[in-house]
Design a protein around this motif. Structure first.
Motif, PDB file in Angstrom:
ATOM      1  N   VAL A 117     -24.257   7.099   2.587  1.00  0.00           N
ATOM      2  CA  VAL A 117     -23.619   5.904   2.057  1.00  0.00           C
ATOM      3  C   VAL A 117     -22.152   6.160   1.724  1.00  0.00           C
ATOM      4  O   VAL A 117     -21.317   5.258   1.814  1.00  0.00           O
ATOM      5  N   ILE A 128     -29.320  -0.217   3.446  1.00  0.00           N
ATOM      6  CA  ILE A 128     -28.955  -0.198   2.027  1.00  0.00           C
ATOM      7  C   ILE A 128     -30.076  -0.816   1.200  1.00  0.00           C
ATOM      8  O   ILE A 128     -30.539  -0.242   0.200  1.00  0.00           O
ATOM      9  N   PHE A 162     -24.592   3.237  -4.392  1.00  0.00           N
ATOM     10  CA  PHE A 162     -25.020   1.976  -3.764  1.00  0.00           C
ATOM     11  C   PHE A 162     -24.295   0.780  -4.385  1.00  0.00           C
ATOM     12  O   PHE A 162     -23.871  -0.133  -3.686  1.00  0.00           O
ATOM     13  N   LEU A 168     -22.491  -5.067  -0.624  1.00  0.00           N
ATOM     14  CA  LEU A 168     -23.751  -5.277  -1.327  1.00  0.00           C
ATOM     15  C   LEU A 168     -23.743  -6.639  -2.018  1.00  0.00           C
ATOM     16  O   LEU A 168     -22.733  -7.055  -2.597  1.00  0.00           O
TER      17      LEU A 168
END
Length: 824
Positions: A117, A128, A162, A168
């Motif tokens: 990542v 993800i 993350f 995201l």
């Protein structure tokens, strides 16, 4: 921010991509950096490792071989690249219901996802989301007691990473941040088991802080600054403090670059303006320093409030520290707040220009003298144990030499001097006295430790490395003091007092001066020039020299070896310093003070085996003999008394200890500056002739030519040359006595020796333009030549040699005389 950094070199890019490595590098924790432990793996080994992991999934069995394959992949360090197919494999292994994984494999598998990542420019949203789902299942499936601290750490790190992915969704990011905060608040004790896990936890916080909203931002800040004081929390140390500093710098600079002023305001309010009482002071200090560094990297004018708040918080903590720690200047105290002191000094060293404040100056002084250069504490520990039990102390000294705070002593000293320059007079005086007392303590204690550690060179050498840095600190501080105190607007009394104290302090640490420093010479010139203009200051400096009794006191080391004055190198270096400075102010030293304080030490060190010391002793004697006026009866009387001791001390060490050039300069000075016809000049001439006669008499009789014994004759030749020079230096009252004694000496020499002396005399008389003594010398040389020829003829007859040879030699000598008369 990361887009621009990807254009850098591979190593620098990797350290930036992996925040925990960047924190380690900037904090000086390079020993625990993955870059130092990574081992390059061949492409074949990496391909085989991935194949083994696929095999484990197919066979539904995870063996030790598969675990070794995981380690092979991670041993590659920054060079490993994890592509989407490998991510799919890792996720399959983690989520396989019928595959039993050993607990130690989970952190390694999570690390592979983390590498993916962070190194992927556009990580797949599908992977993800799948990774986050698997991660949530892992944390929910078993209690932390069945997993290691490393699993907890890797979990926090990857959750933060993350959440930092720009693509995201907000919903997924919030889920990650919520779990992140919950784990951090409830399971923080797992971090305290191993200090090397802290960088990864802090890196996870950094990622999370840079991507979260206001609510999570406050929660993570509370953990970042409050975790250190919690029961069972990680240890408070300087390395962790530096990581907090650079973490805050990284986060706030991200906020500045991403135009997130609300986070900057929150940080300023929560940490800098009104920090909670549960926050560790060292972490708040480092947070303030990180804020200053971040603001220094930006040209935005809107950060002034952040800077002001950070500087005010540093001042508040420094002031509280000083007010609460009344004995903070005691070097033997094991300070509970030593970490805070070190962090304060490093924070100021790494924050750029900071508005001067007295509380910061006092803290820097305490940090330098106690924590950064902790010589007195080490000395006290060593002196408190037997020499054979000092291995633990040696280990502590070695650790300190490798510490970040010691390596940055120079930078901290620079900040210290800048703070001093702007402080009020009260704080300046207090800090000055602390430094001067430190120098005295180091001088006394280091000598005791050196005596105790005879035969254990390792520890004393490492202590001297710290002492060398202490010397440099004192030099630069003293230079800063002279720039502030040796100026017209400062009262003369204060200038002189400061000058004397600097000279005394330099003398204490002179042994540790191992290099030439322009700053040292500039300071010496300034303070010595100030002292030599005032008699009281000169007396004060001279009277600070160790007494004769203290210098000659015999010490016995732990191994029963005697430690005499000539073997004490540190004491010798100090006396050498005095012997070099005293000549500059000899005019101002009263005769009574010189007699009481200097004279015995002067003659003692004329017999020192170190040539530098003996030469300096002779130079000091010359300076005093040539000082003052003849109308000062007390001074003249002392000079004459000193001559007797001087000649005795000089000649008993010649040849060997006494340097001829030093003795020659002393003799020349006394015949030039003492009253004409002084009895001590007669004594000087008599001693020189007697010594020369003694040396010449040691020449073997069977030697026909002096050229056969060049080295053995050198001392005798030097004394004869000095006596010949005195013919043009002594006053007319002494000259007849000198000629008489010199003639008696010359006629006793072998023929080659007589030739050498007479040839030198011929040249000296011929070149002389002294109309007063030249006629006398011409007559004397003629008589001496005749007497020498008669002595040679007499010796030749006794030895049954041919008279023609002696007569020929005599005729040659008369030819030399005729040449002189022709030139006259």
């Amino acid at each position: 921010m990361f887009t621009s950094m990807r254009t850098c070199k591979m190593a620098k890019q990797a350290q930036t991509l992996f925040l925990e490595e960047w924190l380690k590098t900037n904090s000086g924790d390079i020993n625990n950096s993955n870059s130092t432990h990574s081992t390059p793996q061949s492409a074949r080994a990496i391909i085989q490792a991935w194949a083994d992991l696929r095999e484990s999934l197919q066979q539904k069995s995870f063996t030790q071989q598969h675990y070794q394959s995981l380690q092979t992949l991670l041993n590659s360090g920054f060079s490993l690249y994890v592509a989407d197919p490998q991510v799919k494999l890792v996720l399959s292994i983690l989520s396989a219901p019928d595959l039993s994984l050993p607990s130690e494999s989970y952190p390694l598998l999570l690390r592979l996802l983390y590498i993916w990542v962070r190194k992927s420019s556009k990580p797949s949203p599908v992977f993800i989301n799948s990774s986050i789902d698997v991660l949530f299942q892992l944390f929910a499936s078993q209690s932390f007691t069945n997993k290691s601290s490393l699993f907890f750490t890797e979990g926090l790190l990857i959750l933060g990473a993350f959440s930092f992915v720009p693509s995201l969704s907000e919903e997924t990011r919030t889920r990650c941040l919520e779990l992140f905060c919950k784990l951090l608040e409830e399971e923080y004790k797992l971090v305290s088991l191993f200090d090397d896990l802290v960088p990864s936890v802090l890196a996870g916080m950094g990622y999370a802080l840079s991507s979260c909203g206001s609510i999570h931002f406050v929660r993570i800040l509370e953990s970042l600054f409050g975790i250190w004081n919690k029961e069972g929390g990680p240890s408070s140390n300087v390395l962790h403090g530096l990581m907090v500093l650079h973490l805050v710098e990284w986060v706030l600079y991200n906020c500045i670059q991403s135009h997130s002023p609300e986070k900057i305001i929150i940080f300023s309010r929560e940490i800098l303006e009104a920090p909670k009482i549960v926050y560790a002071s060292f972490s708040v200090v480092m947070g303030a320093a990180g804020a200053l560094r971040a603001s220094n990297r930006s040209i935005s004018s809107g950060l002034m409030q952040l800077r002001n708040s950070a500087e005010q918080q540093l001042e508040i903590i420094a002031g509280d520290f000083i007010s609460k720690t009344g004995s903070f200047t005691d070097p033997n105290n094991e300070l509970k707040d030593s970490v805070l002191l070190q962090c304060l000094s490093l924070a100021l060293a790494r924050s750029g220009a900071i508005f001067p404040r007295d509380s910061l100056l006092l803290c820097l002084a305490s940090a330098l003298l106690i924590e950064i250069l902790p010589l007195r504490r080490f000395y006290a520990k060593i002196l408190g144990v037997h020499v054979n039990s000092s291995s633990r102390e040696h280990h502590e000294v070695k650790e300190h030499l490798q510490s970040v705070v010691f390596k940055e002593a120079g930078v901290i000293t620079g900040v210290f001097c800048k703070q001093y320059a702007a402080a009020n007079e009260g704080s300046k005086s207090k800090v000055e006295n602390l430094v001067w007392d430190f120098c005295q303590d180091v001088y006394m204690l280091h000598r005791q430790v050196a005596l105790m550690l005879q035969g254990t060179e390792g520890l004393i050498e490492d202590l001297e490395k710290i002492a060398e840095s202490a010397f440099l600190m004192v030099v630069f501080f003293a230079l800063a003091v002279t720039k502030q105190k040796l100026v017209p607007n400062i009262p003369r009394e204060i200038q002189l007092d400061i000058s004397v104290k600097i000279l005394v302090s330099f003398s204490c640490l002179e042994y540790f001066r191992r290099m030439r420093l322009s700053e040292y010479m500039d300071t010496i010139r300034g303070v010595a020039g100030s002292v030599q203009e005032d008699e009281a200051a000169c007396v004060s400096f001279v009277e600070s020299i160790p007494s004769y009794g203290d210098l000659t006191k015999v010490h016995v080391s732990s191994n029963k070896m005697e430690f005499t004055w000539s073997k004490d190198e540190m004491q010798t270096s100090r006396i050498l310093f005095y012997l070099r400075v005293i000549p500059t102010c000899a005019e101002r030293i009263p005769a009574s003070v010189f007699r009481k304080t200097v004279s015995r030490i002067l003659f003692l060190y004329m017999g020192h085996p170190n040539g530098k010391v003996t030469r300096a002793s002779h130079s000091t004697f010359v300076a005093f003999i040539s000082s003052g006026k003849d109308v000062d009866d007390e001074r003249v009387s002392l000079k004459e008394q000193l001559v007797y001791y001087y000649m005795q001390r000089s000649l008993e060490g010649f040849p060997g200890v006494t340097p001829f050039e030093g003795m020659a300069s002393g003799v020349a000075a006394l015949v030039r500056y003492l009253p004409a016809g002084s009895p001590c000049i007669f004594y000087c001439v008599h001693c020189l002739v007697e010594k020369a006669s003694s040396l010449c008499s040691e020449i073997p009789k069977e030697i026909d030519s002096w050229n056969d014994l060049h080295d053995e004759l050198e001392p005798c030749k030097k004394l004869l040359d000095l006596l010949l020079r005195l013919l043009s230096l002594v006053d007319i009252q002494v000259l007849p006595n000198l000629m008489k004694l010199l003639a008696q000496l010359v006629v006793q020499l072998p023929e080659d020796g007589q030739n050498m002396v007479l040839n030198d005399l011929f040249a000296q008389v011929a070149d002389s333009d002294d109309v007063t003594r030249k006629p006398t010398l011409v007559s004397w040389v003629q008589s001496l030549s005749y007497l020498s020829s008669q002595a040679t003829i007499g010796r030749s007859s006794k030895q049954h040699e041919k008279k023609s040879g002696a007569t020929s030699w005599n005729k040659g000598r008369l030819v030399g005389l005729n040449r002189i008369f022709a030139r006259i």
